[in-house]
Design a protein around this motif. Structure first.
Motif, PDB file in Angstrom:
ATOM      1  N   VAL A  14       0.846  -1.192   0.000  1.00 54.41           N
ATOM      2  CA  VAL A  14       0.000   0.000   0.000  1.00 54.41           C
ATOM      3  C   VAL A  14       0.881   1.242   0.000  1.00 54.41           C
ATOM      4  O   VAL A  14       1.860   1.326   0.728  1.00 54.41           O
ATOM      5  CB  VAL A  14      -0.925  -0.002   1.227  1.00 54.41           C
ATOM      6  CG1 VAL A  14      -1.738   1.276   1.287  1.00 54.41           C
ATOM      7  CG2 VAL A  14      -1.838  -1.210   1.186  1.00 54.41           C
ATOM      8  N   VAL A  15       0.521   2.174  -0.863  1.00 55.61           N
ATOM      9  CA  VAL A  15       1.314   3.379  -1.020  1.00 55.61           C
ATOM     10  C   VAL A  15       0.472   4.583  -0.633  1.00 55.61           C
ATOM     11  O   VAL A  15      -0.696   4.666  -0.987  1.00 55.61           O
ATOM     12  CB  VAL A  15       1.758   3.485  -2.497  1.00 55.61           C
ATOM     13  CG1 VAL A  15       1.964   4.917  -2.897  1.00 55.61           C
ATOM     14  CG2 VAL A  15       3.016   2.686  -2.729  1.00 55.61           C
ATOM     15  N   ARG A  16       1.055   5.472   0.129  1.00 55.42           N
ATOM     16  CA  ARG A  16       0.333   6.676   0.518  1.00 55.42           C
ATOM     17  C   ARG A  16       0.687   7.798  -0.458  1.00 55.42           C
ATOM     18  O   ARG A  16       1.767   8.365  -0.391  1.00 55.42           O
ATOM     19  CB  ARG A  16       0.752   7.071   1.922  1.00 55.42           C
ATOM     20  CG  ARG A  16      -0.399   7.544   2.745  1.00 55.42           C
ATOM     21  CD  ARG A  16      -0.016   7.624   4.193  1.00 55.42           C
ATOM     22  NE  ARG A  16      -0.978   6.804   4.931  1.00 55.42           N
ATOM     23  CZ  ARG A  16      -1.373   7.103   6.160  1.00 55.42           C
ATOM     24  NH1 ARG A  16      -0.871   8.123   6.793  1.00 55.42           N
ATOM     25  NH2 ARG A  16      -2.268   6.339   6.760  1.00 55.42           N
ATOM     26  N   ALA A  17      -0.215   8.083  -1.393  1.00 61.42           N
ATOM     27  CA  ALA A  17       0.086   9.074  -2.421  1.00 61.42           C
ATOM     28  C   ALA A  17      -0.073  10.484  -1.890  1.00 61.42           C
ATOM     29  O   ALA A  17       0.639  11.401  -2.301  1.00 61.42           O
ATOM     30  CB  ALA A  17      -0.818   8.866  -3.627  1.00 61.42           C
ATOM     31  N   VAL A  18      -1.030  10.672  -0.986  1.00 59.42           N
ATOM     32  CA  VAL A  18      -1.234  11.977  -0.379  1.00 59.42           C
ATOM     33  C   VAL A  18      -1.315  11.766   1.118  1.00 59.42           C
ATOM     34  O   VAL A  18      -2.008  10.874   1.590  1.00 59.42           O
ATOM     35  CB  VAL A  18      -2.537  12.627  -0.914  1.00 59.42           C
ATOM     36  CG1 VAL A  18      -2.874  13.870  -0.124  1.00 59.42           C
ATOM     37  CG2 VAL A  18      -2.392  12.963  -2.382  1.00 59.42           C
ATOM     38  N   ASP A  19      -0.576  12.558   1.855  1.00 61.13           N
ATOM     39  CA  ASP A  19      -0.450  12.321   3.282  1.00 61.13           C
ATOM     40  C   ASP A  19      -0.748  13.600   4.065  1.00 61.13           C
ATOM     41  O   ASP A  19       0.030  14.534   4.070  1.00 61.13           O
ATOM     42  CB  ASP A  19       0.982  11.836   3.558  1.00 61.13           C
ATOM     43  CG  ASP A  19       1.094  11.211   4.924  1.00 61.13           C
ATOM     44  OD1 ASP A  19       0.049  11.021   5.555  1.00 61.13           O
ATOM     45  OD2 ASP A  19       2.218  10.925   5.345  1.00 61.13           O
ATOM     46  N   HIS A  20      -1.892  13.599   4.719  1.00 58.62           N
ATOM     47  CA  HIS A  20      -2.290  14.729   5.565  1.00 58.62           C
ATOM     48  C   HIS A  20      -2.182  16.072   4.855  1.00 58.62           C
ATOM     49  O   HIS A  20      -1.407  16.935   5.247  1.00 58.62           O
ATOM     50  CB  HIS A  20      -1.483  14.741   6.858  1.00 58.62           C
ATOM     51  CG  HIS A  20      -1.857  13.598   7.746  1.00 58.62           C
ATOM     52  ND1 HIS A  20      -1.206  12.399   7.696  1.00 58.62           N
ATOM     53  CD2 HIS A  20      -2.853  13.457   8.648  1.00 58.62           C
ATOM     54  CE1 HIS A  20      -1.775  11.561   8.553  1.00 58.62           C
ATOM     55  NE2 HIS A  20      -2.779  12.176   9.135  1.00 58.62           N
ATOM     56  N   LEU A  21      -2.985  16.194   3.841  1.00 58.13           N
ATOM     57  CA  LEU A  21      -2.973  17.427   3.059  1.00 58.13           C
ATOM     58  C   LEU A  21      -4.043  18.376   3.580  1.00 58.13           C
ATOM     59  O   LEU A  21      -5.168  17.975   3.820  1.00 58.13           O
ATOM     60  CB  LEU A  21      -3.269  17.074   1.599  1.00 58.13           C
ATOM     61  CG  LEU A  21      -2.911  18.114   0.572  1.00 58.13           C
ATOM     62  CD1 LEU A  21      -1.410  18.207   0.452  1.00 58.13           C
ATOM     63  CD2 LEU A  21      -3.513  17.737  -0.759  1.00 58.13           C
ATOM     64  N   ASP A  22      -3.676  19.610   3.736  1.00 58.84           N
ATOM     65  CA  ASP A  22      -4.565  20.624   4.290  1.00 58.84           C
ATOM     66  C   ASP A  22      -4.462  21.871   3.440  1.00 58.84           C
ATOM     67  O   ASP A  22      -3.376  22.416   3.314  1.00 58.84           O
ATOM     68  CB  ASP A  22      -4.027  21.024   5.675  1.00 58.84           C
ATOM     69  CG  ASP A  22      -4.850  20.451   6.781  1.00 58.84           C
ATOM     70  OD1 ASP A  22      -6.061  20.672   6.765  1.00 58.84           O
ATOM     71  OD2 ASP A  22      -4.255  19.800   7.666  1.00 58.84           O
ATOM     72  N   GLN A  39       3.031  15.520   0.394  1.00 59.76           N
ATOM     73  CA  GLN A  39       2.786  16.425   1.511  1.00 59.76           C
ATOM     74  C   GLN A  39       2.941  17.867   1.073  1.00 59.76           C
ATOM     75  O   GLN A  39       3.533  18.145   0.042  1.00 59.76           O
ATOM     76  CB  GLN A  39       3.786  16.143   2.635  1.00 59.76           C
ATOM     77  CG  GLN A  39       3.562  14.808   3.281  1.00 59.76           C
ATOM     78  CD  GLN A  39       4.587  14.519   4.351  1.00 59.76           C
ATOM     79  OE1 GLN A  39       5.710  15.018   4.291  1.00 59.76           O
ATOM     80  NE2 GLN A  39       4.207  13.704   5.306  1.00 59.76           N
ATOM     81  N   ILE A  40       2.430  18.765   1.917  1.00 56.29           N
ATOM     82  CA  ILE A  40       2.607  20.168   1.597  1.00 56.29           C
ATOM     83  C   ILE A  40       3.967  20.635   2.087  1.00 56.29           C
ATOM     84  O   ILE A  40       4.358  20.369   3.231  1.00 56.29           O
ATOM     85  CB  ILE A  40       1.477  21.008   2.229  1.00 56.29           C
ATOM     86  CG1 ILE A  40       0.203  20.779   1.427  1.00 56.29           C
ATOM     87  CG2 ILE A  40       1.852  22.480   2.269  1.00 56.29           C
ATOM     88  CD1 ILE A  40      -0.968  21.556   1.919  1.00 56.29           C
ATOM     89  N   ALA A  41       4.715  21.272   1.207  1.00 57.59           N
ATOM     90  CA  ALA A  41       5.994  21.826   1.629  1.00 57.59           C
ATOM     91  C   ALA A  41       5.791  23.270   2.081  1.00 57.59           C
ATOM     92  O   ALA A  41       6.269  23.689   3.122  1.00 57.59           O
ATOM     93  CB  ALA A  41       7.003  21.763   0.489  1.00 57.59           C
ATOM     94  N   HIS A  73       1.288  32.433   5.316  1.00 53.47           N
ATOM     95  CA  HIS A  73       2.494  31.792   4.794  1.00 53.47           C
ATOM     96  C   HIS A  73       2.961  30.726   5.789  1.00 53.47           C
ATOM     97  O   HIS A  73       3.291  31.047   6.917  1.00 53.47           O
ATOM     98  CB  HIS A  73       3.583  32.859   4.594  1.00 53.47           C
ATOM     99  CG  HIS A  73       4.803  32.333   3.901  1.00 53.47           C
ATOM    100  ND1 HIS A  73       5.894  33.112   3.630  1.00 53.47           N
ATOM    101  CD2 HIS A  73       5.116  31.107   3.438  1.00 53.47           C
ATOM    102  CE1 HIS A  73       6.825  32.389   3.019  1.00 53.47           C
ATOM    103  NE2 HIS A  73       6.357  31.160   2.890  1.00 53.47           N
ATOM    104  N   THR A  74       2.941  29.458   5.351  1.00 53.86           N
ATOM    105  CA  THR A  74       3.460  28.410   6.216  1.00 53.86           C
ATOM    106  C   THR A  74       4.459  27.562   5.449  1.00 53.86           C
ATOM    107  O   THR A  74       4.383  27.452   4.234  1.00 53.86           O
ATOM    108  CB  THR A  74       2.339  27.474   6.722  1.00 53.86           C
ATOM    109  OG1 THR A  74       1.735  26.864   5.588  1.00 53.86           O
ATOM    110  CG2 THR A  74       1.301  28.205   7.540  1.00 53.86           C
ATOM    111  N   ALA A  75       5.390  26.965   6.187  1.00 53.51           N
ATOM    112  CA  ALA A  75       6.334  26.043   5.565  1.00 53.51           C
ATOM    113  C   ALA A  75       6.507  24.857   6.498  1.00 53.51           C
ATOM    114  O   ALA A  75       6.556  25.025   7.718  1.00 53.51           O
ATOM    115  CB  ALA A  75       7.673  26.723   5.321  1.00 53.51           C
ATOM    116  N   ALA A  76       6.564  23.657   5.925  1.00 50.21           N
ATOM    117  CA  ALA A  76       6.747  22.460   6.732  1.00 50.21           C
ATOM    118  C   ALA A  76       8.220  22.143   6.801  1.00 50.21           C
ATOM    119  O   ALA A  76       8.727  21.302   6.072  1.00 50.21           O
ATOM    120  CB  ALA A  76       5.958  21.301   6.146  1.00 50.21           C
TER     121      ALA A  76
END
Lengths: 335, 321
Positions: free
Chosen positions: A22-30, A236-238, A317-320
């Protein structure tokens, strides 16, 4: 809150079944789409941009993929849990989508007219055929097609790529949707046609106060057309920011790397370009902490131990990234 | 030193139709293209789809026989040579293809793919190991990749393999047909860097075909802009960018999206679509979409003329010279 949020995607997780697991293509996207704005979703192939769009539309390929977790709030209503028949009323009417390849998105065995009218048959069954035809012709005219009556009688293969994309756009706008999702709408087109199509989307967006999600890998397209940007990396969101902030003060090392690696027209010819080292890690074998750690020029111990959460860098403006503040000093950059 | 010269190159493809598949017309893919190229130079060729860029590359490689005109490589007219001489010439001329997924044989290992060229040109398989190991290192891959198959690699790595194959026989000229179009930006920059480094080391001459003007600008010394089978403007890379004269060049430049949201500039949005290549407009081929069009443009075809200030700058337009 200054602007109304029309689409709110929360904690979206999408998984795919593959032969290798199983592959997680999108992970906790907001992310949030504000009314009347164009949101750019940027990232390289495989980062989960298109999958995100498909999951909003509830068009994920079944049964290999599924939305495991999360909510998609459209005007406050969670459309990810709606019964299928209620979703029919939203898909195409309230939220519609343009696809990358206009040749495969149109049905080759039906004429343009029939395909245009189908939209009205589905969403406005009370209209008479004559009215539908008239509305379809008007729609085609709006997208800059010069003799719409003729185009209605043609088949997709008789039209050029730009024309097909115009037909796709008029089809997706025929119900005056609140949200338009454009998945790489111009990637298959030439630059001069790309300019025409993007101009068209922008004009129609302003006229009808529509909100648009523009998915593209081309940061130039983002810079020229979007109000807000979400940069994705490996599902993920960068980084999230308003467009000017993102291009003037990129904080996440991935965004910075991407921006510097584009050859510039104004730059000097035949110079070595800065690059991001290494490759995107395989989705099957993702680093557990920061997914960019193996390629990051600023990597420190903390990046390999703790997952970086989105941190506020400024207004909207956010950055992970754990080190985003320190990086503003630009002590080490891409070589 | 001129290494490659083409003179008035034309390539027409027949269009057939009807019950007996009789020829009903021609597609004028290349219609009188001339230029010359010096050793170590990079000539960028830009234009939109259907403008004849790829046909030009294929004619240079000898994959298409031109309808008219000459391709002269190292003082030899390519299409006058017999097959033996052609094979010898191929040592000097190689190609990198656009699609790294389709240009590598899926059933061959990387080693077999790279060996093939040496074997065709008369080397023994047993002498090749060290050469191939060196080759794969030169393009930035590890020697253990040699036993793998193409599907095990990413797009960027496959393009590196394509490049290794092209440089294997130490050619002098490489035709790059959209080598980075299928790649992501972060991979694209790596491949462009590799091409530049190889050029410096090996003194390669490139013909770099691409639709992406910023990429072409980055790698080229000179740029030729093509429109409907003709070169409309040739100049040094900076001159095209700073002082592009032909209206099509200007429109092309202005429609490139730039990664700078604050840049305000005048955008020229071209009207209409590319006319049919079977039936090109009379006179200047750009006259259907040009904003400066006048009667002379519909009557007389403009020729490439030297600019008074810059002899390297040629433009085919009645008004912007």
């Amino acid at each position: 809150m200054d602007e109304q949020i029309i689409l709110d995607v929360r904690e979206l997780v999408i998984e795919f079944d593959t032969d290798l697991g199983v592959v997680r293509a999108v992970d906790h996207l907001d992310f949030q789409l504000k009314k009347g704005r164009i949101l750019g979703l940027a990232g390289e192939s495989g980062c989960g941009k298109s999958v995100t769009a498909l999951s909003i539309m509830r068009l994920l390929p079944k049964p290999v993929s599924r939305m495991v977790q999360g909510q998609v709030l459209f005007n406050g209503q969670d459309i990810s849990r709606l019964p299928v028949d209620e979703m029919h009323h939203i898909r195409g009417k309230k939220i519609s989508m343009i696809f990358q390849e206009p040749m495969t998105a149109l049905n080759p065995v039906h004429g343009i007219g029939k395909q245009m009218i189908e939209v009205y048959k589905l969403h406005f069954p009370k209209m008479s055929f004559y009215e539908m035809e008239k509305a379809a012709i008007q729609m085609l005219e709006k997208t800059g097609i010069s003799d719409p009556e003729k185009v209605m009688k043609k088949y997709p293969h008789q039209l050029s790529g730009g024309m097909r994309q115009r037909v796709m756009i008029s089809m997706s706008l025929s119900c005056e949707p609140d949200i338009l999702i454009a998945d790489e709408p111009t990637t298959a087109l030439d630059v001069t046609v790309q300019a025409q199509i993007l101009d068209l989307i922008k004009n129609l967006q302003v006229k009808s106060d529509m909100s648009v999600i523009l998915i593209t890998h081309d940061l130039g397209v983002i810079a020229e057309n979007c109000d807000d940007v979400v940069v994705m990396y490996a599902g993920q969101i960068a980084e999230k920011a308003e467009v000017i902030t993102l291009f003037k003060h990129p904080c996440h090392p991935y965004t910075r790397g991407l921006l510097t690696s584009i050859p510039s027209l104004a730059g000097e010819s035949k110079t070595i370009l800065p690059t991001i080292k290494g490759d995107v890690p395989s989705l099957l074998n993702m680093p557990t902490a920061c997914r960019f750690a193996s390629r990051c020029p600023w990597v420190e111990d903390i990046c390999r131990k703790i997952v970086p959460l989105e941190r506020k860098m400024g207004r909207n403006h956010t950055a992970a990234c754990h080190l985003a503040d320190i990086q503003k000093n630009e002590k080490k950059d891409f070589i | 030193m001129t290494i490659l010269e083409i003179k008035n190159l034309k390539k027409y493809f027949p269009v057939t139709g009807g019950v007996f598949l009789r020829r009903t017309g021609w597609v004028y893919a290349l219609d009188g293209v001339s230029f010359s190229l010096n050793k170590g130079e990079t000539l960028g060729i830009v234009g939109e789809s259907g403008c004849g860029k790829t046909t030009l590359g294929r004619c240079l490689m000898g994959l298409y026989e031109p309808s008219e005109g000459q391709v002269i490589i190292k003082n030899q007219n390519v299409f006058r040579l017999n097959s033996k001489q052609r094979k010898k010439l191929a040592l000097n001329l190689q190609m990198i293809f656009q699609d790294p997924f389709e240009s590598l044989d899926p059933r061959q290992t990387i080693k077999e793919i790279l060996e093939e060229k040496y074997i065709i040109h008369g080397q023994k398989k047993r002498d090749l190991d060290s050469q191939i190991n060196n080759l794969i290192k030169r393009v930035g891959l590890l020697p253990d990749t040699l036993s793998k198959f193409p599907h095990e690699f990413s797009g960027g790595q496959r393009q590196r393999i394509g490049i290794a194959r092209a440089i294997s026989l130490e050619p002098e000229i490489i035709i790059c047909d959209e080598p980075v179009s299928a790649l992501d930006v972060s991979v694209q920059s790596k491949i462009l860097n590799l091409l530049l480094k190889l050029q410096q080391k090996m003194g390669l001459t490139y013909v770099f075909i691409s639709h992406d003007l910023s990429v072409v600008k980055h790698v080229s010394d000179r740029i030729a802009v093509m429109y409907m089978g003709k070169i409309v403007e040739v100049a040094n890379a900076d001159a095209i960018y700073d002082n592009g004269l032909h209206p099509y060049t200007k429109a092309l430049l202005s429609s490139i999206p730039r990664p700078d949201p604050t840049s305000a500039r005048h955008r020229i949005i071209l009207k209409g679509e590319l006319p049919s290549v079977e039936n090109p407009p009379f006179g200047c081929r750009f006259n259907t979409r040009c904003e400066h069009v006048q009667n002379i443009c519909r009557e007389k075809e403009p020729v490439l003329l030297k600019n008074a200030e810059d002899p390297n700058h040629l433009t085919a337009c009645h008004f912007f010279n």
